[in-house]
Enzyme design. Sequence first.
Site, PDB file in Angstrom:
ATOM      1  N   ARG A 183       0.983  -1.158  -0.014  1.00  0.00           N
ATOM      2  CA  ARG A 183       0.036  -0.132  -0.034  1.00  0.00           C
ATOM      3  C   ARG A 183       0.907   1.223  -0.105  1.00  0.00           C
ATOM      4  NH1 ARG A 183      -3.579  -1.378   5.125  1.00  0.00           N
ATOM      5  NH2 ARG A 183      -1.541  -2.386   5.844  1.00  0.00           N
ATOM      6  N   LYS A 241       1.837   2.249   7.322  1.00  0.00           N
ATOM      7  CA  LYS A 241       2.153   1.480   8.707  1.00  0.00           C
ATOM      8  C   LYS A 241       2.954   2.348   9.380  1.00  0.00           C
ATOM      9  CE  LYS A 241       0.694  -1.838   9.570  1.00  0.00           C
ATOM     10  NZ  LYS A 241      -0.434  -2.176  10.589  1.00  0.00           N
ATOM     11  N   TYR A 270      -1.236   4.438  10.324  1.00  0.00           N
ATOM     12  CA  TYR A 270      -1.341   3.647  11.508  1.00  0.00           C
ATOM     13  C   TYR A 270      -0.441   3.422  12.419  1.00  0.00           C
ATOM     14  CZ  TYR A 270      -5.575   2.401   8.836  1.00  0.00           C
ATOM     15  OH  TYR A 270      -7.014   2.074   8.388  1.00  0.00           O
ATOM     16  N   HIS A 316      -0.821   1.906  16.106  1.00  0.00           N
ATOM     17  CA  HIS A 316      -0.741   0.751  17.072  1.00  0.00           C
ATOM     18  C   HIS A 316       0.141   0.655  18.336  1.00  0.00           C
ATOM     19  CE1 HIS A 316      -4.490  -0.705  14.355  1.00  0.00           C
ATOM     20  NE2 HIS A 316      -3.391  -0.699  13.434  1.00  0.00           N
ATOM     21  N   GLU A 348      -6.036   4.840  13.508  1.00  0.00           N
ATOM     22  CA  GLU A 348      -6.754   4.023  14.238  1.00  0.00           C
ATOM     23  C   GLU A 348      -7.483   4.761  15.444  1.00  0.00           C
ATOM     24  OE1 GLU A 348      -3.057   3.148  16.221  1.00  0.00           O
ATOM     25  OE2 GLU A 348      -3.722   3.615  14.104  1.00  0.00           O
ATOM     26  N   VAL A 406     -14.732  -5.802  11.657  1.00  0.00           N
ATOM     27  CA  VAL A 406     -14.025  -7.098  11.084  1.00  0.00           C
ATOM     28  C   VAL A 406     -15.028  -8.250  11.151  1.00  0.00           C
ATOM     29  CG1 VAL A 406     -12.038  -8.556  11.805  1.00  0.00           C
ATOM     30  CG2 VAL A 406     -11.582  -6.087  11.782  1.00  0.00           C
ATOM     31  N   SER A 426     -20.952 -13.410  24.529  1.00  0.00           N
ATOM     32  CA  SER A 426     -19.438 -13.693  24.934  1.00  0.00           C
ATOM     33  C   SER A 426     -19.160 -13.828  26.258  1.00  0.00           C
ATOM     34  CB  SER A 426     -18.361 -13.092  23.931  1.00  0.00           C
ATOM     35  OG  SER A 426     -17.122 -13.397  24.180  1.00  0.00           O
ATOM     36  N   ALA A 435      -6.795  -9.081  15.304  1.00  0.00           N
ATOM     37  CA  ALA A 435      -6.243  -8.383  16.216  1.00  0.00           C
ATOM     38  C   ALA A 435      -4.857  -8.071  16.779  1.00  0.00           C
ATOM     39  CB  ALA A 435      -7.088  -8.478  17.738  1.00  0.00           C
ATOM     40  N   ASP A 492      -2.474  -6.818  15.538  1.00  0.00           N
ATOM     41  CA  ASP A 492      -1.640  -5.485  15.665  1.00  0.00           C
ATOM     42  C   ASP A 492      -2.043  -4.805  16.802  1.00  0.00           C
ATOM     43  OD1 ASP A 492      -4.254  -4.995  14.985  1.00  0.00           O
ATOM     44  OD2 ASP A 492      -3.882  -3.982  13.080  1.00  0.00           O
TER      45      ASP A 492
END
Length: 364
Positions: A15, A74, A93, A95, A117, A180, A221, A269, A271
């Site tokens: 990307r 990234k 991004y 993270h 994010e 997601v 859950s 998940a 990342d």
Amino acid sequence: MEIGVPKETKDQEFRVGLSPSSVRVLKENGHNIFVESQAGVGAGFTDEDYRQVGAEIVSTAKNAWNRELVIKVKEPLQPEYQFLQKGQLLFTYLHLAADKALTEHLIDCGVTAIAYETVEVASSTNKLPLLIPMSIIAGRLSVQFGARFLERQQGGRGVLLGGVPGVRSGRVVVLGGGVVGTEAARIAVGMGATVQILDVNVERLSYLETLFGSRVELLYSNSAQVDAVVPEADLLIGAVLVPGRRAPILVSRALVGQMRPGSVIVDVAVDQGGCIETLHATSHTKPTYIEAGVVHYGVPNMPGAVPWTATQALNNSTLPYIVQLANLGMQAMQTNPALAAGVNVQSHRLVHPAVQQVFPDLAP
């Protein structure tokens, strides 16, 4: 403003931060864009495509990085740390909850780091607008990759998710019913799999019922429910998101050991640290490993596998914010609360509350 677009350095990350059409918009706003040579090739954009819309092609990463505003996809990797400068705006991004070393360096170097994010709007829908497009892609890819690695030649147990007449379909368990998880279920249902989604939000489960009806089993859950469904999964998908924070561990090592040999885990998940205890980050070059007889897939930049689609989808969402940053600089954070919410590091300080909770020793 001078805007730099370096070539991504993460393993097989094709990307690019700005597409040629986005560069054209920024040029029309009076800005100068410096694109590292070959930065867009993996996504289908040549250097000439960028030149035609007014970008200057630079031959080195340093020349792309040495700008007031740097747009990436990234997070910076360690070899790129040298390019980060005091007073620079970095939009990508990040993270950070899963990367203390990067967090520390961003604080030390004095960059203003805004994470895609954590850009957040105050509404019930599209709350994380820059995470959503890549979450849609990652969710859809999770089943596509999961189906592939269920093949016997890839180390899986040889299950066809859709089954055939007379043979049961594969079972897909999705942990998390957000973007997601929803997209993963959409693809899994389309392939003919038996699908279960687990989520702690009853309101979200009710919404998912309007989407899927009886085609998906929707479960509340809790640890008992997780313990009951995970061992029966042919494909387990981790789709848990806690914005800005590390994902909670929902599946223990012992529970993974109860899964059938050759079952597959795809943890989107990863990342943010991952929600499966046995799973660690992998790469597109070596995407899987086997532990406890189970195939584990933990590529943190999954959308990089479809860069032509992913780059344009990402730019559709990021461009309005990039234009604001370019036009207003630091003042953009004062005029746009969503951008202000995205700031993780500023003036040598860790400022994002969720990341502060992960690294209290770095909080001011």
